[in-house]
Design a protein around this motif. Structure first.
Motif, PDB file in Angstrom:
ATOM      1  N   GLU A   7       0.824  -1.208   0.000  1.00  0.00           N
ATOM      2  CA  GLU A   7       0.000   0.000   0.000  1.00  0.00           C
ATOM      3  C   GLU A   7       0.860   1.261   0.000  1.00  0.00           C
ATOM      4  O   GLU A   7       0.565   2.219  -0.717  1.00  0.00           O
ATOM      5  CB  GLU A   7      -0.959   0.006   1.194  1.00  0.00           C
ATOM      6  CG  GLU A   7      -2.030  -1.056   1.140  1.00  0.00           C
ATOM      7  CD  GLU A   7      -1.536  -2.449   1.548  1.00  0.00           C
ATOM      8  OE1 GLU A   7      -0.446  -2.567   2.178  1.00  0.00           O
ATOM      9  OE2 GLU A   7      -2.215  -3.426   1.208  1.00  0.00           O
ATOM     10  N   ASP A  11       0.863   3.832  -2.979  1.00  0.00           N
ATOM     11  CA  ASP A  11       0.465   5.206  -2.656  1.00  0.00           C
ATOM     12  C   ASP A  11       1.486   6.205  -3.192  1.00  0.00           C
ATOM     13  O   ASP A  11       1.120   7.243  -3.754  1.00  0.00           O
ATOM     14  CB  ASP A  11       0.325   5.402  -1.142  1.00  0.00           C
ATOM     15  CG  ASP A  11      -1.025   4.962  -0.608  1.00  0.00           C
ATOM     16  OD1 ASP A  11      -1.970   4.782  -1.413  1.00  0.00           O
ATOM     17  OD2 ASP A  11      -1.130   4.804   0.622  1.00  0.00           O
ATOM     18  N   ARG A  14       1.339   6.204  -6.996  1.00  0.00           N
ATOM     19  CA  ARG A  14       0.087   6.866  -7.391  1.00  0.00           C
ATOM     20  C   ARG A  14       0.202   8.381  -7.255  1.00  0.00           C
ATOM     21  O   ARG A  14      -0.187   9.128  -8.162  1.00  0.00           O
ATOM     22  CB  ARG A  14      -1.062   6.335  -6.535  1.00  0.00           C
ATOM     23  CG  ARG A  14      -2.397   6.889  -6.913  1.00  0.00           C
ATOM     24  CD  ARG A  14      -3.483   6.243  -6.073  1.00  0.00           C
ATOM     25  NE  ARG A  14      -4.727   6.961  -6.267  1.00  0.00           N
ATOM     26  CZ  ARG A  14      -5.792   6.815  -5.528  1.00  0.00           C
ATOM     27  NH1 ARG A  14      -5.801   5.946  -4.542  1.00  0.00           N
ATOM     28  NH2 ARG A  14      -6.872   7.501  -5.770  1.00  0.00           N
ATOM     29  N   TYR A  19      -1.925   9.352 -10.666  1.00  0.00           N
ATOM     30  CA  TYR A  19      -2.927   8.372 -11.084  1.00  0.00           C
ATOM     31  C   TYR A  19      -4.184   8.507 -10.237  1.00  0.00           C
ATOM     32  O   TYR A  19      -4.120   8.818  -9.053  1.00  0.00           O
ATOM     33  CB  TYR A  19      -2.387   6.948 -10.939  1.00  0.00           C
ATOM     34  CG  TYR A  19      -1.100   6.713 -11.685  1.00  0.00           C
ATOM     35  CD1 TYR A  19      -1.052   6.789 -13.068  1.00  0.00           C
ATOM     36  CD2 TYR A  19       0.072   6.425 -11.002  1.00  0.00           C
ATOM     37  CE1 TYR A  19       0.137   6.581 -13.754  1.00  0.00           C
ATOM     38  CE2 TYR A  19       1.265   6.217 -11.676  1.00  0.00           C
ATOM     39  CZ  TYR A  19       1.285   6.302 -13.049  1.00  0.00           C
ATOM     40  OH  TYR A  19       2.463   6.103 -13.712  1.00  0.00           O
ATOM     41  N   ASP A  20      -5.311   8.215 -10.849  1.00  0.00           N
ATOM     42  CA  ASP A  20      -6.590   8.267 -10.143  1.00  0.00           C
ATOM     43  C   ASP A  20      -6.814   7.034  -9.277  1.00  0.00           C
ATOM     44  O   ASP A  20      -7.524   7.103  -8.280  1.00  0.00           O
ATOM     45  CB  ASP A  20      -7.751   8.396 -11.136  1.00  0.00           C
ATOM     46  CG  ASP A  20      -7.742   9.748 -11.839  1.00  0.00           C
ATOM     47  OD1 ASP A  20      -7.310  10.743 -11.228  1.00  0.00           O
ATOM     48  OD2 ASP A  20      -8.161   9.790 -13.016  1.00  0.00           O
ATOM     49  N   THR A  21      -6.222   5.899  -9.686  1.00  0.00           N
ATOM     50  CA  THR A  21      -6.489   4.646  -8.978  1.00  0.00           C
ATOM     51  C   THR A  21      -5.194   3.895  -8.680  1.00  0.00           C
ATOM     52  O   THR A  21      -4.177   4.099  -9.327  1.00  0.00           O
ATOM     53  CB  THR A  21      -7.389   3.708  -9.821  1.00  0.00           C
ATOM     54  OG1 THR A  21      -6.654   3.302 -10.989  1.00  0.00           O
ATOM     55  CG2 THR A  21      -8.685   4.390 -10.230  1.00  0.00           C
ATOM     56  N   TRP A  22      -5.300   2.986  -7.698  1.00  0.00           N
ATOM     57  CA  TRP A  22      -4.181   2.086  -7.408  1.00  0.00           C
ATOM     58  C   TRP A  22      -3.917   1.176  -8.598  1.00  0.00           C
ATOM     59  O   TRP A  22      -2.791   0.774  -8.835  1.00  0.00           O
ATOM     60  CB  TRP A  22      -4.509   1.226  -6.187  1.00  0.00           C
ATOM     61  CG  TRP A  22      -4.142   1.831  -4.878  1.00  0.00           C
ATOM     62  CD1 TRP A  22      -3.799   3.127  -4.609  1.00  0.00           C
ATOM     63  CD2 TRP A  22      -4.070   1.135  -3.648  1.00  0.00           C
ATOM     64  NE1 TRP A  22      -3.534   3.271  -3.281  1.00  0.00           N
ATOM     65  CE2 TRP A  22      -3.697   2.061  -2.658  1.00  0.00           C
ATOM     66  CE3 TRP A  22      -4.299  -0.180  -3.274  1.00  0.00           C
ATOM     67  CZ2 TRP A  22      -3.530   1.720  -1.331  1.00  0.00           C
ATOM     68  CZ3 TRP A  22      -4.143  -0.514  -1.946  1.00  0.00           C
ATOM     69  CH2 TRP A  22      -3.752   0.425  -0.993  1.00  0.00           C
ATOM     70  N   GLN A  23      -4.950   0.825  -9.341  1.00  0.00           N
ATOM     71  CA  GLN A  23      -4.786  -0.075 -10.487  1.00  0.00           C
ATOM     72  C   GLN A  23      -3.854   0.540 -11.532  1.00  0.00           C
ATOM     73  O   GLN A  23      -3.026  -0.162 -12.115  1.00  0.00           O
ATOM     74  CB  GLN A  23      -6.141  -0.419 -11.119  1.00  0.00           C
ATOM     75  CG  GLN A  23      -7.006  -1.317 -10.263  1.00  0.00           C
ATOM     76  CD  GLN A  23      -7.739  -0.572  -9.139  1.00  0.00           C
ATOM     77  OE1 GLN A  23      -7.769   0.652  -9.068  1.00  0.00           O
ATOM     78  NE2 GLN A  23      -8.326  -1.339  -8.222  1.00  0.00           N
ATOM     79  N   GLU A  24      -3.982   1.844 -11.765  1.00  0.00           N
ATOM     80  CA  GLU A  24      -3.087   2.508 -12.713  1.00  0.00           C
ATOM     81  C   GLU A  24      -1.653   2.486 -12.201  1.00  0.00           C
ATOM     82  O   GLU A  24      -0.717   2.237 -12.964  1.00  0.00           O
ATOM     83  CB  GLU A  24      -3.529   3.955 -12.941  1.00  0.00           C
ATOM     84  CG  GLU A  24      -4.833   4.108 -13.691  1.00  0.00           C
ATOM     85  CD  GLU A  24      -5.268   5.556 -13.721  1.00  0.00           C
ATOM     86  OE1 GLU A  24      -5.144   6.175 -14.810  1.00  0.00           O
ATOM     87  OE2 GLU A  24      -5.724   6.068 -12.675  1.00  0.00           O
ATOM     88  N   ASP A  26      -0.393   0.324 -10.087  1.00  0.00           N
ATOM     89  CA  ASP A  26       0.027  -1.074 -10.113  1.00  0.00           C
ATOM     90  C   ASP A  26       0.472  -1.479 -11.518  1.00  0.00           C
ATOM     91  O   ASP A  26       1.512  -2.109 -11.693  1.00  0.00           O
ATOM     92  CB  ASP A  26      -1.124  -1.962  -9.633  1.00  0.00           C
ATOM     93  CG  ASP A  26      -0.747  -3.422  -9.570  1.00  0.00           C
ATOM     94  OD1 ASP A  26      -0.156  -3.824  -8.548  1.00  0.00           O
ATOM     95  OD2 ASP A  26      -1.042  -4.154 -10.536  1.00  0.00           O
ATOM     96  N   ARG A  27      -0.304  -1.103 -12.520  1.00  0.00           N
ATOM     97  CA  ARG A  27       0.036  -1.437 -13.912  1.00  0.00           C
ATOM     98  C   ARG A  27       1.378  -0.836 -14.294  1.00  0.00           C
ATOM     99  O   ARG A  27       2.253  -1.514 -14.851  1.00  0.00           O
ATOM    100  CB  ARG A  27      -1.064  -0.941 -14.856  1.00  0.00           C
ATOM    101  CG  ARG A  27      -0.756  -1.216 -16.331  1.00  0.00           C
ATOM    102  CD  ARG A  27      -1.630  -0.389 -17.246  1.00  0.00           C
ATOM    103  NE  ARG A  27      -1.277   1.020 -17.026  1.00  0.00           N
ATOM    104  CZ  ARG A  27      -2.028   2.038 -17.374  1.00  0.00           C
ATOM    105  NH1 ARG A  27      -3.195   1.846 -17.922  1.00  0.00           N
ATOM    106  NH2 ARG A  27      -1.626   3.276 -17.162  1.00  0.00           N
TER     107      ARG A  27
END
Length: 132
Positions: A7, A11, A14, A19-24, A26-27
């Motif tokens: 996390e 964070d 991000r 980035y708007d999301t953790w997924q972005e 993470d990618r």
């Protein structure tokens, strides 16, 4: 030696990447670390992996294959090719967000060892310009 938690790592990526999301985040982290891992060998890669969250350490230790070391410019182009919809400009942003976070996890000696394994120009990708 401190290992970052998933996390906290995401964070930071991000925030730095906007980035708007953790997924972005993470990618971006997975692509950049997979490409970076192809350029690192031996103890430097293992020592860096030990400082990352386990799932990202696995990505670094099981890299995408690279036939030759990529210049920093080609690293940016390769990153753009692996991220859907990315341009070289957005890939450079992704790389900066991830590698500056990675540089924070590494101590100065480890970062110097890593940079010695990489072609010239990677110090800028890590956000740590080295004196000429």
């Amino acid at each position: 030696m401190t290992t970052l938690q998933r996390e906290a790592f995401l964070d930071t990526v991000r925030e730095r990447g906007g980035y708007d999301t953790w997924q972005e985040a993470d990618r971006a982290a997975r692509v950049v670390l997979a490409l970076l891992g192809a350029h690192l060998a031996g103890q430097a890669r293992n020592r860096l992996a030990a400082r990352l969250p386990e799932e990202f350490a696995k990505v670094l230790r099981n890299p995408l294959r690279s036939a030759e070391p990529l210049s920093s410019e080609r690293f940016v182009r390769a990153t753009a090719a692996w991220i859907d919809g990315a341009t070289e400009q957005t890939a450079a942003w992704d790389i900066g967000a991830v590698l500056s976070t990675v540089a924070d996890a590494a101590d100065d000696d480890l970062l110097k060892e890593i940079l010695l394994q990489l072609p010239a120009g990677y110090d800028l990708l890590f956000g740590r310009p080295q004196p000429a």
